[in-house]
Scaffold this active site. Structure first.
Site, PDB file in Angstrom:
ATOM      1  N   ALA A  47       0.827  -1.500  -0.321  1.00 23.10           N
ATOM      2  CA  ALA A  47       0.229  -0.025   0.069  1.00 23.10           C
ATOM      3  C   ALA A  47       0.815   1.330   0.341  1.00 23.10           C
ATOM      4  O   ALA A  47       0.889   2.432  -0.940  1.00 23.10           O
ATOM      5  CB  ALA A  47      -1.008   0.046   1.320  1.00 23.10           C
TER       6      ALA A  47
ATOM      7  N   LYS B 222     -11.794   1.105   6.798  1.00 21.82           N
ATOM      8  CA  LYS B 222     -12.574  -0.285   6.757  1.00 21.82           C
ATOM      9  C   LYS B 222     -11.553  -0.960   6.189  1.00 21.82           C
ATOM     10  O   LYS B 222     -10.959  -1.828   7.073  1.00 21.82           O
ATOM     11  CB  LYS B 222     -13.504   0.187   5.360  1.00 21.82           C
TER      12      LYS B 222
ATOM     13  N   GLU C  19       0.479  -6.860   8.037  1.00 19.75           N
ATOM     14  CA  GLU C  19       0.884  -8.060   8.775  1.00 19.75           C
ATOM     15  C   GLU C  19       0.983  -7.589  10.479  1.00 19.75           C
ATOM     16  O   GLU C  19       1.311  -8.721  11.399  1.00 19.75           O
ATOM     17  CB  GLU C  19       1.914  -8.766   8.443  1.00 19.75           C
TER      18      GLU C  19
END
Lengths: 168, 729
Positions: B513, B621, B693
């Protein structure tokens, strides 16, 4: 061998190798790849479809055993521009991540809500004759045949609760 | 027109805080959601391709010897069979993440039981499956080989070793210390979608529709495996049914499909069967970990030792980096760490979600709990007391680190103050306990590229070969572009998962990301400059919102500014000095309440909470969902997940989802997640860090520490199954 199935309301006449599972008939022969193959062993629930209104693992049954049956797959529940309330709730509650178990979850939940409406008890239902409320515990228990490795479980429970509430 | 950027200095201009569209951070739905919930998103083995044949792979029945296909000619004559292929280029095991070259290719010699050594191709799947099952595989000159990590020869991993100060003296002199050995078993990623590839050739050009996490690497791995130029290879992977590390590197089915399709001159699909996913992709190595902690009377650490043994196949360099976060999480002047790699003939070990921290932080956090108990102080207080001011080994500063806030806020949200004493709370047949653990995971920026095109109609398209494996890439890249260009989310199209698009960092290591997002950010910044140039204003004086530019008291629509033109820019980010000038990591804390059955030892998790700090959150979200997934992996590690290896031949005895127990819905309570506000200027111009993670890095320890609180039992051999718990009660 020839098998006649009604898939999502449409009659289908299929000429299939008798070894063909219902899941492979859908995916390989009808192009209905919404039903997923996660394990091919009846262990993960990704292939869940409804046969005559009841949820089953499509990988664990041969297509030729369903001559004359009515099969509902995820494609029959809703389309991207026409989502069922449950599908819409899965989107808004983020009831999935990778999306691979999702059609099975939604088929399973659709049938599960019907089971609850019909008063079927589960392992966690206190009163076997009294019906069950859609508590978190009931939903989790009844949806435990559908694995989700991304683990959207809390969101799946919320999505089901939300959709069931809207329908009530 | 490429916007190159190397992350050399902190990005203190927090532009995403000021964008008028207000998309970044918002809890928006995934744009691909309607496709996924209707079964219309196309995964690897779902492309309907004319003339496609089906391949099924065949496994080695032992762990050594030369592979003989005893009845190959008979199988080749079975109805529908097109080929029985045992090509030299078939992979022994998948490539490691970011390998960028072929792994070991050796279909003629077995190295582990379950190795895929041939592919049988037929007109239909049923014919291929039957033929594959009919193939008799024998092993010539098989020998006894090492399969036990406890007795195998080991190779010290010198790069991981540390000896600072005098740990032995610290242990000897400390009023409080613990010296513990914990073991964790091998884990399987077990993504819901099995590895699958459809290969088709057009002349010398190969198109592979696969299920992969890191396409730019996978393309080179596939080309190298086949002995062709990467320019001839295209990989398409728009939807990936989970990866968790197992689809980082090219896997055996891709090469098998490519070879078969070339040999037969028609498209070939090869999907691994579930047992093959368990046996022939990747496992997380089992670990044996020794942790030593020395503390003064107030619980300040004076020494920290962490020594680990992991394993892998001969020829594989990957060694589970167990110590990764032990280097920087806690203080302690005297430190010693070592990692050793045992060589053995079990299936390949590689990355499984959060390699290193998933089991390393877990065991460190168990040891911290044991130390807190030994000293008699609150486990949260022990952590708070040992947050180091600077990196305890390098002396470097940390970048943003809201570790303290995560511990305090998490404790508050959970109601930690109500924690019972050990074996103190009982409700009927259930013993109730609370446990907590810290979370930590290194943060990494990787090279990544994306092209953003602002189209004449005032919509935008983002293109990169980045993947979305459930992580939310489609959502966040659209949010970043929408904010930077002032477009509502539905006016940005995001196209992913195709190697014909600019090469991205890929999904793995929690860097997807922030790396791919930065490339989109950079491209959009360049587009903004060009828009400003057209309007003859400074780019910083330009406000973009809802497809309109506001500047110098004027308003103009983007389409009016563009006048029929499109603006396309390539954003290209590379890591720079900020990766090494400071210690970059993400932090958090977990809290769990368990109920352990007094008669059976069964553990049920009643509540679990995580508070996490990972820089700017790009979508509240999808970020929360990543944390739910990580914490659930932690539940699996704590209670049920274990690949069981047969001690005789090292094969995976539980190679299916009925016997390898990933958590099911009923095992997971309604987890709660708090995402702390944070900006990390050292990370990238978005101030965002990885979160995919963090949720697993220590989570299991919160649960096993809670089991101790409930029962007084320490299970030091994961998972804490009921037989082990009841044995101590």
């Amino acid at each position: 061998m020839q098998t006649n199935l009604t898939i999502n309301g449409t009659p289908q006449r299929l000429e299939l190798d008798p070894r063909t599972t219902l899941l492979d008939a859908l995916r390989h022969h009808l192009g209905l790849t919404g039903s997923k193959k996660g394990c091919d062993h009846g262990q993960c629930g990704a292939c869940t479809v409804m046969v005559n209104g009841r949820r089953i693992n499509a990988c664990l049954t041969l297509a030729c055993m369903h001559d004359g049956d009515e099969v509902t797959t995820i494609e029959g529940i809703g389309q991207p521009d026409n989502l069922s309330p449950l599908q819409q709730a899965f989107v808004s509650e983020d009831g999935f991540q990778c999306g691979y178990c999702t059609p099975g979850q939604i088929c399973s939940a659709t049938a599960m809500l019907e089971e609850v409406r019909n008063g079927w008890p589960s392992h966690v239902t206190d009163d076997l004759d009294g019906g069950a409320d859609l508590t978190t515990e009931e939903i989790s228990e009844r949806m435990s045949g559908n694995l989700c490795r991304c683990s959207a479980y809390p969101n799946i429970v919320e999505a089901i609760r939300k959709a069931a509430g809207e329908n009530a | 027109m490429t916007e190159h950027f190397k992350m050399e200095t902190p990005a203190t201009e927090r532009r995403l805080d000021d964008m008028a569209q207000g998309l970044v951070g918002a809890p928006l739905d995934r744009p691909e959601g309607p496709l996924k919930v209707t079964g219309t998103a196309t995964y690897a083995n779902e492309w309907q391709i004319e003339g496609m044949a089906h391949g099924v792979m065949v496994r080695a029945p032992g762990n050594s010897g030369r592979v003989i296909l005893a009845n190959r000619d008979d199988v080749a004559k079975l109805p529908g069979v097109l080929a029985v292929i045992q090509d030299d280029r078939l992979l022994r095991n998948p490539a490691q993440g970011t390998a960028n070259e072929a792994p070991v290719q050796s279909p003629h010699h077995a190295a582990y039981l379950g190795q895929l050594i041939a592919v049988v191709v037929a007109e239909t799947f049923e014919q291929a499956r039957h033929a594959a099952q009919s193939l008799q595989v024998t092993l010539e000159n098989a020998q006894m080989v090492q399969v036990d990590p406890a007795t195998a020869a080991v190779e010290p991993q010198d790069g991981q070793a540390l000896d600072q100060g005098d740990l032995d003296a610290a242990m000897r002199d400390a009023p409080h210390s613990v010296d513990l050995v914990y073991t964790t078993p091998s884990h399987s990623s077990a993504p819901m979608e099995p590895h699958a590839s459809i290969a088709s050739w057009q002349g010398g050009d190969l198109t592979l529709r696969g299920s992969y996490q890191m396409l730019k690497y996978n393309r080179n791995e596939l080309a190298d495996s086949l002995g062709i130029h990467p320019d001839r290879v295209r990989i398409i992977s728009p939807y990936v049914g989970g990866g968790f590390g197992s689809k980082l590197g090219l896997a055996p089915e891709a090469v098998a499909a490519a070879i078969a399709a070339q040999e037969l001159g028609r498209p070939v699909s090869v999907a691994l069967q579930r047992p093959q996913v368990f046996e022939a992709t990747m496992r997380r190595s089992e670990t044996r970990q020794r942790v030593r902690l020395a503390a003064d009377a107030e619980g300040r650490l004076t020494g920290l030792g962490h020594d680990a043994r992991v394993s892998n196949l001969p020829g594989e360099s990957f060694a589970e980096p167990v110590l990764q976060a032990s280097h920087f999480l806690y203080a302690g002047a005297n430190r010693r760490m070592s990692l050793e790699l045992a060589r053995l003939h079990r299936m390949c070990a590689g990355s499984v979600r959060a390699p290193g921290e998933a089991v390393g932080v877990t065991v460190l956090e168990n040891a911290m709990d044991e130390l807190a108990h030994e000293i008699g102080i609150d486990p949260v207080a022990l952590r708070l007391r040992n947050i180091p001011e600077k990196d305890p080994e390098s002396g470097k500063d940390y970048s943003s680190r809201r570790f303290r806030e995560a511990l305090e806020s998490g404790a508050e949200a959970f109601g930690w103050a109500d924690r019972p004493g050990v074996k103190e709370r009982r409700e009927g047949e259930w013993l109730i306990g609370y446990g907590m653990a810290s979370a930590a995971r290194v943060n990494v920026l990787m090279e990544s590229q994306a092209r953003v095109t602002l189209l004449p109609d005032g919509t935008a398209r983002v293109e990169t070969d980045m993947t979305d494996i459930g992580t939310g890439t489609y959502a966040i890249l659209g949010q970043i572009a929408g904010d930077m260009l002032g477009l509502p989310r539905d006016r940005v199209e995001v196209v992913l998962g195709d190697t014909t698009l600019p090469p991205a960092a890929g999904s793995g290591g929690s860097w997807g990301a922030s790396s791919s997002g930065t490339s989109v950010y950079l491209a959009c910044e360049a587009i903004r400059r060009q828009l400003a140039q057209r309007l003859e204003v400074d780019e910083h004086d330009l406000t973009l919102k809802d497809g309109r530019a506001t500047y110098a008291n004027q308003v103009k629509s983007l389409s009016d500014i563009l006048q029929g033109d499109e603006i396309a820019k390539l954003g290209h980010v590379k890591p720079g000095d900020t990766s090494t000038d400071v210690r970059q990591a993400t932090f958090g804390a977990y809290f769990a309440e368990v109920a352990v059955h007094a008669a059976s030892g069964e553990t049920r998790i009643r509540r679990m909470h995580g508070s996490f700090a990972a820089g700017r959150i790009l979508n509240a979200k999808t970020a929360r969902s990543q944390c739910l997934g990580g914490m659930t992996f932690g539940i699996g590690i704590a209670l049920t997940e274990e690949l069981a290896f047969d001690p005789r031949d090292g094969h995976v005895a539980n190679h299916n989802l009925a016997e390898y127990h990933i958590p099911v819905n009923a095992d997971v309570p309604q987890l709660t997640v708090e995402l702390l506000e944070e900006r990390d200027d050292w990370a990238n111009p978005m101030q965002a860090k990885g979160i995919g993670e963090l949720g697993i890095c220590g989570a299991a320890a919160a649960i096993t520490n809670a089991i101790h609180n409930a029962t007084g039992v320490r299970v030091r051999d994961y998972p804490a199954t009921l037989d082990k718990v009841i044995a101590g009660m």
